[in-house]
Design an enzyme around this catalytic site. Structure first.
Site, mmCIF file in Angstrom:
data_model
loop_
_atom_site.group_PDB
_atom_site.id
_atom_site.type_symbol
_atom_site.label_atom_id
_atom_site.label_comp_id
_atom_site.label_asym_id
_atom_site.label_seq_id
_atom_site.Cartn_x
_atom_site.Cartn_y
_atom_site.Cartn_z
ATOM 1 N N TRP A 174 0.820 -1.204 0.000
ATOM 2 C CA TRP A 174 0.000 0.000 0.000
ATOM 3 C C TRP A 174 0.854 1.254 0.000
ATOM 4 C CZ3 TRP A 174 -4.390 -0.784 -1.946
ATOM 5 C CH2 TRP A 174 -5.032 -2.020 -1.750
ATOM 6 N N ASP A 215 -1.697 6.916 6.089
ATOM 7 C CA ASP A 215 -2.768 6.034 5.643
ATOM 8 C C ASP A 215 -3.007 5.046 6.775
ATOM 9 O OD1 ASP A 215 -4.423 4.123 4.543
ATOM 10 O OD2 ASP A 215 -3.108 3.618 2.860
ATOM 11 N N LYS A 245 -12.632 -1.514 6.969
ATOM 12 C CA LYS A 245 -11.907 -2.436 7.837
ATOM 13 C C LYS A 245 -12.266 -2.218 9.310
ATOM 14 C CE LYS A 245 -8.141 -2.437 4.460
ATOM 15 N NZ LYS A 245 -8.321 -3.779 3.897
#
Length: 362
Positions: free
Chosen positions: A103, A173, A197
């Site tokens: 990511w 993030d 999530k």
């Protein structure tokens, strides 16, 4: 109700059962208005109350100081990979990225399309199975920001602490570990997270931004890709993902009712310890994939001695109502995602299944 599965999906992920039941009760008729919340106008007083309250709850849980704003934006965290450099990476500046996994790599690649970028620290030498030492993070003096990925969902690594970047804005993030533990949010100029999530269903991305970060925003950006557009319009410039924000509202209330971040962190450490201890006490039958100091509270990655054994493990686990235990397709092996809403009972059941599986084959 039929028996619920043990849901260890990496995202979209488990939601608290209490939240699902409340949403079910309100699905057709929200608070007696004769409509579902999905049917109301985003200009209605009912939705404006949800919008404002959800912002306030997020600020309260994170302990945000004055000068921060909570935004609700669509497009997932992947759109933030582009919006951040578009809004902040001005001429003569570089975007500094900490390379910790898939990511972080995606965020870096998107920023490369916009402007000058650099890698200020990396865990590539360790196979992306550890986090760089905080002391090794050295950003260039002309950095527009330092970008980190607090938790790498695929490999299962997590920062235990965060760098002090001084006058350089720190951006994180936190898609896969937001609100899972206590942090000092004032260290960050921006935090962003896809909801699917730890916050709710997919469809909305939460962006927490220090307002002074936006003072040099380029004037030629498309309207919807400017943070100032969403800030000035209280996240109501266009039709927001009403139902997703409503669900985030319920999840935040659930977190608050369960002791806030201190209570949630204690529960997360207790339940993930069940699985990590099973791995560590298996005499090599199970092997953790990440250096112990950098293990994630949210994504537990592990492997067995052969691919055939892992296939058997997954087959038998599925037959016992375990869902989502296959590792990400890019690295394979096994992964249990233990987000906030995954109950202790599910982690206990998985630990017991792992012990029984080992006992049967040893």
């Amino acid at each position: 109700m039929t028996k619920r599965s043990y849901n260890f999906n990496a995202g979209p992920a488990a939601l608290p059962l209490e939240v699902l039941k409340q949403a079910q009760e309100q699905f057709v008729d929200y608070n007696g208005i004769g409509m579902s919340i999905m049917e109301v106008s985003h200009r209605s007083k009912e939705y404006e109350q949800i919008n404002d309250e959800t912002q306030q709850l997020m600020s309260e849980l994170l302990g945000l100081p004055a000068g921060y704003k909570v935004l609700f934006i669509t497009g997932g965290a992947s759109t933030q990979f582009t919006m951040i450099p578009m809004n902040l990476l001005t001429a003569g500046k570089t975007g500094s990225y900490i390379m910790t996994g898939a990511w972080a790599e995606k965020a870096y690649q998107e920023a490369q399309l916009v402007g000058e970028v650099s890698i200020s620290a990396s865990s590539r030498e360790g196979g992306l199975l550890n986090m760089p030492a905080i002391a090794d993070i050295k950003a260039p003096s002309n950095s527009a920001y330092v970008h980190i990925t607090s938790n790498e969902t695929i490999s299962g690594t997590q920062f235990n602490d965060f760098p002090n970047t001084g006058e350089i804005p720190l951006i994180a993030d936190m898609s896969s570990d937001i609100l899972s533990r206590q942090i000092d949010a004032s260290k960050f100029a921006m935090i962003y997270a896809g909801a699917q999530k730890n916050l709710g269903p997919s469809g909305v991305t939460v962006v927490i931004v220090r307002e002074d970060l936006l003072k040099n925003e380029p004037k030629n950006l498309p309207t919807m890709l400017r943070y100032s557009t969403h800030l000035k319009n209280n996240s109501l410039y266009n039709t927001p993902p009403v139902y997703s924000v409503y669900m985030v509202n319920l999840v935040l209330k659930w977190i608050k009712a369960n002791g806030g971040l201190a209570g949630i962190e204690a529960k997360n450490r207790e339940k993930t310890a069940l699985i990590y201890n099973t791995i560590d006490n298996s005499n090599g039958f199970y092997e953790g994939m990440v250096e112990k100091a950098d293990r994630s509270l949210m994504n537990i990655t592990f492997k067995l001695q052969s691919e055939e054994l892992e296939k058997q493990f997954l087959k038998e686990a599925a037959a016992s109502s375990f869902v989502g235990l296959a590792g990400h397709r890019s690295i394979g092996h096994l992964r249990a995602s233990t987000y906030n809403a995954v109950p202790y009972e599910s982690c206990k059941a998985l630990a017991e299944f792992m012990q029984q599986f080992q006992s049967k084959l040893s």
